[in-house]
Design an enzyme around this catalytic site. Structure first.
Site, PDB file in Angstrom:
ATOM      1  CG  MET A  12      -1.842  -0.973   1.227  1.00 47.43           C
ATOM      2  SD  MET A  12      -3.557  -0.925   2.125  1.00 47.43           S
ATOM      3  CE  MET A  12      -2.669  -0.497   3.691  1.00 47.43           C
ATOM      4  CG  HIS A  37       8.661   0.299   6.213  1.00 45.64           C
ATOM      5  ND1 HIS A  37       8.716  -1.042   6.358  1.00 45.64           N
ATOM      6  CD2 HIS A  37       7.080   0.372   6.578  1.00 45.64           C
ATOM      7  CE1 HIS A  37       7.842  -1.725   6.763  1.00 45.64           C
ATOM      8  NE2 HIS A  37       6.839  -1.092   6.682  1.00 45.64           N
ATOM      9  CG  HIS A  49       6.798  -1.694   2.086  1.00 46.07           C
ATOM     10  ND1 HIS A  49       6.738  -0.531   2.991  1.00 46.07           N
ATOM     11  CD2 HIS A  49       5.705  -2.295   2.275  1.00 46.07           C
ATOM     12  CE1 HIS A  49       5.714  -0.689   3.460  1.00 46.07           C
ATOM     13  NE2 HIS A  49       4.856  -1.711   2.994  1.00 46.07           N
TER      14      HIS A  49
END
Length: 311
Positions: free
Chosen positions: A44, A48, A51
């Site tokens: 989404m 950070h 991810h």
């Protein structure tokens, strides 16, 4: 060759940014025809290190890496943070390039849901515990959007962080029940230096809350220590974790539970792979964290259903 539908260039680095479902489907088809492997990371956005670690792992194991950014309205309930969910597409694009992503798929809501959904997906098992107990319909929204994304992107491997371990278990059920021809890969939670799990929602913590939030992980580590020392009673471990978190934070504990993983069933003895999970409410954020451990208390770093620990 892949068609240059949209191209961003930085020196020798280039990455396609796709906004339309049909364009993404076309590219996926071309990749598959070339007999190349697709690694997929669904997000989404507001990236950070958690991810980015998924993207880098996908880069190591696949020919083409596709990452999606889509804040899915179906998985947000009333009074949740859909309208205020943090976004920074420019930064995300730059970070995805650096992580080795080939294609960034960024559809808007009308592109993903052009018409009313006439088919509703619903999951009961694995979704009626932990976060799912208080977030009714959340995981129905998750499996709906992932079903669409899996059909659009057609990945050979899909990568998810084990920080959202319940989501991982739900995705595992979705892939198994609907025979998606892909491998699910779960990677360990990425943490700040003090142990706090990295999350897009950490930006909503006050300075005091941020200092306290580290005790979620410390509490879980205490639970892991007890299991390593031979404690097999889940109630004893949960009580100790609750004491550690409750005594060091003013956040409101939503739950602390020990369940089998990935089946997410209650256990009377810790004699198998389990998850120690917690969720804590702060003023502007709800934080989740967990540790997945085997019966000896050893933490699971990478989980691939069917290869590591399926029961």
């Amino acid at each position: 060759m892949l068609k240059k539908i949209a191209l961003i260039s930085k020196g020798e680095i280039s990455m396609k940014v796709i906004h339309k479902v049909k364009d993404m489907q076309q590219i996926a088809e071309e990749v598959i025809q070339q007999k190349k492997k697709i690694g997929f990371v669904a997000t989404m956005g507001f990236f950070h290190e958690g991810h980015l670690s998924l993207m880098r792992e996908a880069r190591k194991e696949n020919d083409i890496v596709i990452t999606s950014i889509f804040v899915n309205p179906l998985q947000f309930g009333e009074n949740e943070d859909y309208d205020t969910y943090p976004k920074d597409l420019s930064k995300d694009t730059s970070e995805a390039e650096k992580a080795g992503v080939d294609i960034l798929f960024v559809p808007d809501v009308k592109e993903m849901y052009p018409d009313e959904m006439l088919v509703q997906l619903h999951i009961e098992e694995r979704a009626n515990v932990l976060c799912g107990r208080s977030r009714h319909g959340h995981f129905d929204g998750v499996i709906t959007v992932l079903t669409k994304l899996f059909h659009i992107v057609r990945p050979h491997k899909a990568y998810f962080g084990l920080k959202d371990a319940q989501q991982f278990a739900v995705v595992d059920a979705l892939i198994q029940n609907f025979n998606f021809p892909m491998e699910l890969v779960g990677l360990q939670t990425i943490r700040e230096e003090d142990g706090l799990a990295k999350s897009s929602r950490n930006v909503f913590l006050s300075e005091k809350e941020r200092q306290e939030a580290v005790w979620l992980y410390k509490g879980l580590k205490r639970g892991q220590q007890l299991i390593e020392e031979g404690e097999m009673n889940p109630k004893t471990v949960v009580t100790e974790v609750k004491n550690v978190i409750g005594n060091h934070t003013e956040g409101k504990i939503d739950y602390i539970e020990i369940l089998s993983f990935p089946t997410l069933k209650p256990v009377s003895l810790i004699d198998q792979q389990v998850i120690i999970a917690t969720a804590v409410y702060y003023k502007e954020a709800r934080l989740i964290d967990n540790l997945i451990v085997n019966k000896q208390g050893e933490a699971i770093q990478k989980f691939i259903p069917g290869k590591t620990g399926r029961r």
